[in-house]
Design a protein around this motif. Structure first.
Motif, PDB file in Angstrom:
ATOM      1  N   ILE A 134       0.772  -1.266   0.129  1.00 10.00           N
ATOM      2  CA  ILE A 134       0.042  -0.068   0.048  1.00 10.00           C
ATOM      3  C   ILE A 134       0.859   1.273  -0.016  1.00 10.00           C
ATOM      4  O   ILE A 134       0.332   2.353   0.085  1.00 10.00           O
ATOM      5  CB  ILE A 134      -1.029  -0.108   1.275  1.00 10.00           C
ATOM      6  CG1 ILE A 134      -0.116  -0.090   2.461  1.00 10.00           C
ATOM      7  CG2 ILE A 134      -1.975  -1.066   0.940  1.00 10.00           C
ATOM      8  CD1 ILE A 134      -0.956  -0.236   3.811  1.00 10.00           C
ATOM      9  N   CYS A 135       2.401   1.025  -0.210  1.00  6.77           N
ATOM     10  CA  CYS A 135       3.159   2.054  -0.109  1.00  6.77           C
ATOM     11  C   CYS A 135       2.780   3.076   1.326  1.00  6.77           C
ATOM     12  O   CYS A 135       2.466   4.327   1.121  1.00  6.77           O
ATOM     13  CB  CYS A 135       3.120   3.013  -1.417  1.00  6.77           C
ATOM     14  SG  CYS A 135       3.422   2.019  -2.745  1.00  6.77           S
ATOM     15  N   ALA A 136       2.831   2.427   2.547  1.00  2.99           N
ATOM     16  CA  ALA A 136       2.733   3.232   3.378  1.00  2.99           C
ATOM     17  C   ALA A 136       3.963   2.843   4.508  1.00  2.99           C
ATOM     18  O   ALA A 136       4.307   1.662   4.280  1.00  2.99           O
ATOM     19  CB  ALA A 136       1.370   3.024   4.177  1.00  2.99           C
ATOM     20  N   ALA A 137       4.167   3.545   5.368  1.00  2.00           N
ATOM     21  CA  ALA A 137       5.293   3.314   6.329  1.00  2.00           C
ATOM     22  C   ALA A 137       5.159   4.100   7.653  1.00  2.00           C
ATOM     23  O   ALA A 137       4.529   4.971   7.549  1.00  2.00           O
ATOM     24  CB  ALA A 137       6.541   3.760   5.686  1.00  2.00           C
ATOM     25  N   VAL A 138       5.638   3.495   8.581  1.00  2.00           N
ATOM     26  CA  VAL A 138       5.548   4.078  10.133  1.00  2.00           C
ATOM     27  C   VAL A 138       6.888   4.192  10.452  1.00  2.00           C
ATOM     28  O   VAL A 138       7.994   3.641  10.420  1.00  2.00           O
ATOM     29  CB  VAL A 138       4.817   2.948  10.859  1.00  2.00           C
ATOM     30  CG1 VAL A 138       4.762   3.740  12.287  1.00  2.00           C
ATOM     31  CG2 VAL A 138       3.522   2.785  10.599  1.00  2.00           C
ATOM     32  N   TYR A 139       7.007   5.757  10.917  1.00  2.00           N
ATOM     33  CA  TYR A 139       8.284   6.187  11.438  1.00  2.00           C
ATOM     34  C   TYR A 139       8.417   5.584  13.210  1.00  2.00           C
ATOM     35  O   TYR A 139       7.596   6.148  13.799  1.00  2.00           O
ATOM     36  CB  TYR A 139       8.394   7.427  11.503  1.00  2.00           C
ATOM     37  CG  TYR A 139       9.771   8.178  11.771  1.00  2.00           C
ATOM     38  CD1 TYR A 139      10.938   8.150  11.171  1.00  2.00           C
ATOM     39  CD2 TYR A 139       9.890   8.806  13.254  1.00  2.00           C
ATOM     40  CE1 TYR A 139      11.889   8.661  11.724  1.00  2.00           C
ATOM     41  CE2 TYR A 139      10.925   9.266  13.658  1.00  2.00           C
ATOM     42  CZ  TYR A 139      11.974   9.430  12.948  1.00  2.00           C
ATOM     43  OH  TYR A 139      13.276   9.867  13.409  1.00  2.00           O
ATOM     44  N   LEU A 140       9.067   4.571  13.526  1.00  2.00           N
ATOM     45  CA  LEU A 140       8.963   3.849  14.699  1.00  2.00           C
ATOM     46  C   LEU A 140       9.645   4.706  15.588  1.00  2.00           C
ATOM     47  O   LEU A 140       8.789   4.769  16.924  1.00  2.00           O
ATOM     48  CB  LEU A 140       9.599   2.440  14.579  1.00  2.00           C
ATOM     49  CG  LEU A 140       8.988   1.424  13.602  1.00  2.00           C
ATOM     50  CD1 LEU A 140       9.870   0.169  13.680  1.00  2.00           C
ATOM     51  CD2 LEU A 140       7.432   1.139  14.018  1.00  2.00           C
ATOM     52  N   ARG A 141      10.546   5.236  15.453  1.00  2.00           N
ATOM     53  CA  ARG A 141      11.455   5.790  16.458  1.00  2.00           C
ATOM     54  C   ARG A 141      12.875   6.742  15.795  1.00  2.00           C
ATOM     55  O   ARG A 141      12.751   6.461  14.620  1.00  2.00           O
ATOM     56  CB  ARG A 141      12.055   4.511  17.329  1.00  2.00           C
ATOM     57  CG  ARG A 141      12.814   3.744  16.546  1.00  2.00           C
ATOM     58  CD  ARG A 141      13.394   2.512  17.497  1.00  2.00           C
ATOM     59  NE  ARG A 141      13.900   1.394  16.822  1.00  2.00           N
ATOM     60  CZ  ARG A 141      14.787   1.564  16.176  1.00  2.00           C
ATOM     61  NH1 ARG A 141      15.890   2.514  16.237  1.00  2.00           N
ATOM     62  NH2 ARG A 141      15.439   0.333  15.380  1.00  2.00           N
ATOM     63  N   HIS A 142      13.198   7.354  16.791  1.00  2.00           N
ATOM     64  CA  HIS A 142      14.666   7.882  15.962  1.00  2.00           C
ATOM     65  C   HIS A 142      15.693   6.979  15.903  1.00  2.00           C
ATOM     66  O   HIS A 142      15.628   5.951  16.500  1.00  2.00           O
ATOM     67  CB  HIS A 142      14.813   9.031  17.095  1.00  2.00           C
ATOM     68  CG  HIS A 142      13.736  10.020  17.133  1.00  2.00           C
ATOM     69  ND1 HIS A 142      13.363  10.770  16.253  1.00  2.00           N
ATOM     70  CD2 HIS A 142      13.512  10.747  18.280  1.00  2.00           C
ATOM     71  CE1 HIS A 142      12.266  11.527  16.531  1.00  2.00           C
ATOM     72  NE2 HIS A 142      12.289  11.499  17.994  1.00  2.00           N
ATOM     73  N   PRO A 143      16.515   7.183  14.760  1.00  2.00           N
ATOM     74  CA  PRO A 143      17.500   6.475  14.609  1.00  2.00           C
ATOM     75  C   PRO A 143      18.479   6.449  15.769  1.00  2.00           C
ATOM     76  O   PRO A 143      18.717   7.399  16.284  1.00  2.00           O
ATOM     77  CB  PRO A 143      18.244   6.907  13.361  1.00  2.00           C
ATOM     78  CG  PRO A 143      17.662   8.070  12.943  1.00  2.00           C
ATOM     79  CD  PRO A 143      16.375   8.383  13.839  1.00  2.00           C
ATOM     80  N   VAL A 144      19.125   5.316  16.034  1.00  2.00           N
ATOM     81  CA  VAL A 144      20.073   5.176  17.248  1.00  2.00           C
ATOM     82  C   VAL A 144      21.470   4.327  16.580  1.00  2.00           C
ATOM     83  O   VAL A 144      21.310   3.766  15.487  1.00  2.00           O
ATOM     84  CB  VAL A 144      19.448   4.309  18.124  1.00  2.00           C
ATOM     85  CG1 VAL A 144      18.451   5.138  18.999  1.00  2.00           C
ATOM     86  CG2 VAL A 144      19.056   2.937  17.770  1.00  2.00           C
ATOM     87  N   ALA A 145      22.383   4.682  17.507  1.00  2.00           N
ATOM     88  CA  ALA A 145      23.544   3.665  17.148  1.00  2.00           C
ATOM     89  C   ALA A 145      23.454   2.811  18.366  1.00  2.00           C
ATOM     90  O   ALA A 145      22.865   2.774  19.467  1.00  2.00           O
ATOM     91  CB  ALA A 145      24.945   4.680  17.299  1.00  2.00           C
ATOM     92  N   ARG A 146      24.234   1.670  17.758  1.00  2.00           N
ATOM     93  CA  ARG A 146      24.145   0.374  18.771  1.00  2.00           C
ATOM     94  C   ARG A 146      25.561  -0.244  18.350  1.00  2.00           C
ATOM     95  O   ARG A 146      26.342   0.083  17.639  1.00  2.00           O
ATOM     96  CB  ARG A 146      23.248  -0.615  18.533  1.00  2.00           C
ATOM     97  CG  ARG A 146      22.949  -1.104  16.895  1.00  2.00           C
ATOM     98  CD  ARG A 146      21.841  -1.984  16.758  1.00  2.00           C
ATOM     99  NE  ARG A 146      20.675  -1.270  17.086  1.00  2.00           N
ATOM    100  CZ  ARG A 146      19.290  -1.599  17.856  1.00  2.00           C
ATOM    101  NH1 ARG A 146      19.649  -2.531  18.579  1.00  2.00           N
ATOM    102  NH2 ARG A 146      18.446  -1.101  17.491  1.00  2.00           N
ATOM    103  N   PRO A 147      26.018  -1.066  19.691  1.00  2.00           N
ATOM    104  CA  PRO A 147      27.418  -1.566  19.386  1.00  2.00           C
ATOM    105  C   PRO A 147      27.651  -1.995  17.962  1.00  2.00           C
ATOM    106  O   PRO A 147      26.861  -2.959  17.546  1.00  2.00           O
ATOM    107  CB  PRO A 147      27.463  -2.661  20.561  1.00  2.00           C
ATOM    108  CG  PRO A 147      26.451  -2.174  21.584  1.00  2.00           C
ATOM    109  CD  PRO A 147      25.321  -1.516  20.755  1.00  2.00           C
ATOM    110  N   GLY A 148      28.623  -1.587  17.197  1.00  2.00           N
ATOM    111  CA  GLY A 148      28.714  -2.294  15.918  1.00  2.00           C
ATOM    112  C   GLY A 148      28.203  -1.711  14.747  1.00  2.00           C
ATOM    113  O   GLY A 148      28.283  -2.281  13.622  1.00  2.00           O
TER     114      GLY A 148
END
Lengths: 395, 445
Positions: B407-421
């Motif tokens: 359906i060409c839809a998306a949800v912005y779940l959260r802000h981008p984060v850094a994680r180990p590696g």
């Protein structure tokens, strides 16, 4: 270099030029007109194509050809090919057919799915496959399982579970309305991007217990403590937020009467007036699934059998859900208590009581804790550079 | 807004775009040298190449206001470990020597410096590009400005809208198909044998395309002629149809068709249409897959020269047929008319021996493929839809978005984060460059 070799480069065969990467030839001659590149101050017309452009098309026609079309069921990034343009051997499959974790770990270091050759820290992570999405939707909407439960079962973050359910609902609505869908596009994307398949037992899609790094924990502290008493995560959180240690009678680890760290949801404020701050909880309470810690403790307990553990696990989930529902209801009632509703038929006005006092505005009248205009403070939309675009859209 | 997002070859700038120029630049860029340059020069060039990629459409002042020195990160926790150990093991200061188990599970570094441009991932236009709904950030911006994007079900016309966690954005599927599909009019001649086939096909292909564009008049004539000529042997038709069907379904699923397969697909589509629109049809034309399949099956399994169906053909008036043709011309995957099951279904085919189940499934699959990805000259992209050239080198979806491609839809779940590696902000440059740019915006020059 011998003279013969130079001569060879100066008179390239057209077939040779067309076939692979004769970068030496391109660097000296235009592949189109077979003459030397235009030189400064020369009046000889060479060719319309610049050297840079010729080099680009040379690359696109040789190594760049790999990227023209997708490779079925596999990623097709720049790093998937070696310098000569051959596909590297041991790359992970896009369909999620990964080997055991150690091998994958090794692969991440050597050849993960990296779309950018220079950035070794960005990895193209798998997306949910269509079947997995449908399964998530089924468990939440048909089996009426809680999002928390589904998240743990399938190894998908809770926010993602919620989003998937929302999107699947919308898709079903579209299908019912016979709206045109982008099906060939979806199929193509799923064949290009790695995805997590639906399997039994389920393959975890991502880590579900991510602890956000709190800014209070960023500075290094040197804190001398006594050896006669254990220093644990709860203490560490208190030290980071500048709170005194718990007295022994309130500390579970010292045999005191209190809730366990994973269950602790109380809010404690410390600091002088004007500098109040909440006390940082232990990591146990701040991860998304604290109940899993209790479940793991149950596993360590030899007196509990599998059935009992299972029952306790679900009882904990139920209890948590009830608590949450109760809190939500209480909050709603609180808001309702302070709101007057006036229904005019066309609109329903919600009127909230508020007070503008010195406490809110501050002594200089510029504080923001109370609503209303501030004397001498320009409103945000009159400030230079402030853009008047909405900051949120209500669902 | 003037488009400054050129992709020059002289200065290898990388943009948020799927163009072949960009791919070439991406393949040849290197980390800027640092030994021969002053610290200021290093920071200047770092921020300049990073800004050229992440936010050329954002003014410097705007970006400086968005910049945050607080970089988000998370650490995955293991509940089993938390259950066994309350943290006193680490604080005791023992067991962190080289030989202990602690040294072995030393976590990987968190690449904070790749997170400098994380606030820009909140922008609506960038998020649309990241969700693979547009072929460049500029195109995504255009979609927003032209009103093809909704946020939480409401039209949003500001490309600079900052998504909040939990916001859902939708792009018009037609635009997405246009942005990500191969362009119309360009025959993709990737291999020499394709070229050979397509040359021979040119005349035929052009004819068949014309056919489809001005179907109503031509086809009617053809049908009329056929009707007068003679009844074709269904066996022959069936044989050729099956051969084409097998070719149609043999191609890789998401991949590109070669010229021969395209030829077959077009032929199959034409044949199916012809079979379904024959004069002796007892039902009106339906767009539903099941109904069409049943109808086709019934037609093909009919014994040659059965008088029963011939009698009915006079009843269907030419007007009605013309309507049907027009409807079919705008071929979409889904129909508006309810499936009308064939009345001829029961009576006609007693001849099941002609078709073995394998052939039948092949036929059905080919028909389904035709429905899923129809040939439609009215579309602004090449049909049947295929991904645009060089798309796969850029195809990834960052984990802070949850996308439903159907359906060409998306949800912005959260802000981008850094994680180990791992860092979730997609940036084509090394961490050194990110660090230099970060230092530039800290304004300690």
């Amino acid at each position: 270099m011998t003279r013969g070799a130079l001569q060879y480069l100066q008179v390239p065969l057209s077939s040779f030029t067309a076939s692979l990467t004769p970068s030496a030839t391109v660097s000296k001659h235009c592949p189109k007109c077979k003459r030397a590149w235009r030189r400064p101050f020369s009046s000889t017309r060479s060719c319309d194509m610049t050297k840079l452009r010729a080099e680009m098309f040379n690359w696109l026609n040789s190594r760049g050809k790999n990227f023209l079309d997708p490779v079925q069921g596999k990623t097709n990034y720049l790093t998937d090919y070696d310098k000569r343009g051959f596909r590297r051997n041991k790359e992970p499959d896009a369909a999620g057919e990964q080997a055991d974790s150690t091998e994958r770990e090794k692969g991440t270091r050597d050849l993960p799915r990296r779309p950018f050759p220079l950035n070794e820290w960005f990895i193209s992570q798998p997306i949910l496959s269509e079947e997995l999405r449908e399964e998530i939707w089924r468990r939440v909407q048909i089996d009426k399982k809680s999002i928390r439960n589904v998240s743990v079962e399938l190894g998908v973050e809770m926010r993602r579970v919620g989003a998937v359910v929302r999107l699947q609902e919308l898709e079903k609505q579209w299908r019912a309305e016979n709206k045109p869908l982008a099906l060939p596009y979806a199929e193509a994307i799923h064949s290009m991007v790695p995805s997590t398949p639906l399997k039994n037992p389920p393959v975890p899609h991502e880590t579900v217990n991510d602890l956000p790094v709190h800014s209070m924990t960023l500075p290094q502290l040197f804190y001398p403590t006594s050896e006669s008493r254990q220093f644990n995560r709860v203490d560490a959180g208190r030290i980071f937020s500048g709170a005194p240690r718990l007295p022994d009678e309130a500390d579970v680890t010292q045999g005191g009467q209190s809730v366990e760290p994973w269950k602790d949801t109380s809010i404690e404020i410390v600091g002088k007036p004007g500098h109040e701050r909440p006390v940082l909880k232990a990591a146990d309470a701040r991860i998304p699934h604290p109940h899993l810690i209790a479940h793991e403790k149950d596993k360590l307990d030899p007196e509990l059998d599998a059935l009992e553990r299972h029952e306790r696990y679900h009882a904990r989930l139920r209890e948590e859900m009830e608590q949450r529902a109760g809190k939500k209801e209480a909050r709603r009632k609180q808001i309702e208590k302070h709101t007057t509703r006036v229904d005019t038929g066309r609109y329903e006005f919600l009127i909230k009581d508020c007070q503008t006092t010195r406490l809110g505005t501050g002594l200089d009248g510029r504080g923001t804790a109370s609503p209303g205009r501030r004397y001498g403070v320009p409103s945000q939309d009159r400030k230079r550079g402030a853009i008047k675009i909405p900051t949120k859209v209500e669902v | 807004m003037r488009n400054r997002a050129r992709i020059p070859l002289s200065k290898a700038k990388v943009r948020q775009s799927w163009s072949k120029y960009n791919l070439y630049n991406l393949a040849r860029i290197t980390t800027p040298p640092y030994k021969t340059r002053t610290v200021f020069q290093q920071k200047w060039s770092a921020k300049s190449i990073l800004r050229a990629y992440h936010s050329e459409q954002v003014r410097e002042g705007m970006w400086e206001r968005m910049f945050s020195r607080r970089l988000r990160s998370v650490v995955p926790m293991n509940p089993e470990y938390l259950a066994r150990n309350d943290g006193s093991l680490e604080s005791a200061g023992r067991g962190s020597g080289l030989e202990s188990s602690f040294a072995k599970r030393r976590p990987k570094a968190i690449p904070y410096m790749q997170m400098t441009f994380a606030p820009l991932e909140r922008r609506l236009d960038t998020a649309i590009f990241r969700a693979l709904f547009a072929s460049s950030a500029r195109q995504a911006r255009q979609f927003v400005v032209h009103g093809a994007v909704k946020v939480n079900g409401k039209k949003m016309k500001y490309p600079g809208y900052l998504l909040n966690p939990g916001d859902m954005f939708q792009v018009d599927p037609e635009r997405v198909m246009f942005a990500t599909g191969a362009p119309k009019g360009l025959s993709d001649l990737s291999s020499p044998d394709d070229r050979a086939v397509s040359r021979s096909e040119d005349k035929e292909g052009a004819a068949s395309l014309e056919d489809q564009s001005e179907e109503s008049s031509q086809d009617e004539d053809e049908d009329a002629e056929e009707g007068e000529e003679k009844e074709e042997d269904p066996r022959e038709v069936l044989k050729s149809l099956l051969a084409q069907a097998k070719s149609v379904i043999s191609n890789p699923k998401g991949g590109k068709l070669n010229a021969k397969q395209k030829q077959n697909l077009r032929g199959f589509a034409k044949e199916v249409k012809r079979q379904l629109s024959r004069r002796d049809s007892t039902t009106s034309k339906s767009h539903d897959l099941e109904a069409q399949f049943e109808e086709l099956k019934a037609k093909l399994l009919r014994k040659p020269n059965l008088p029963s169906s011939q009698a009915e053909d006079s009843s269907s008036s030419p007007n009605k047929e013309e309507d049907g043709e027009k409807k079919e011309e705008s071929t979409t995957t889904l129909s508006t008319s309810p499936p009308q099951l064939n009345t001829a279904k029961g009576k006609d085919y007693d001849d099941d021996s002609m078709l073995d189940p394998e052939d039948l499934t092949a036929l059905r699959a080919a028909l389904a493929r035709l429905h899923l990805n129809p040939i439609d000259p009215t579309k602004p992209y090449a049909t049947p839809w295929t991904p645009r050239p060089y798309m796969s080198a850029f195809a990834f979806i960052p984990p802070f978005l949850e996308v439903n491609q159907n359906i060409c839809a998306a949800v912005y779940l959260r802000h981008p984060v850094a994680r180990p590696g791992m860092a979730e902000v997609p940036t084509p440059f090394a961490q050194v460059t990110g660090g230099d740019a970060f230092a530039w915006y800290l304004r300690r020059r």
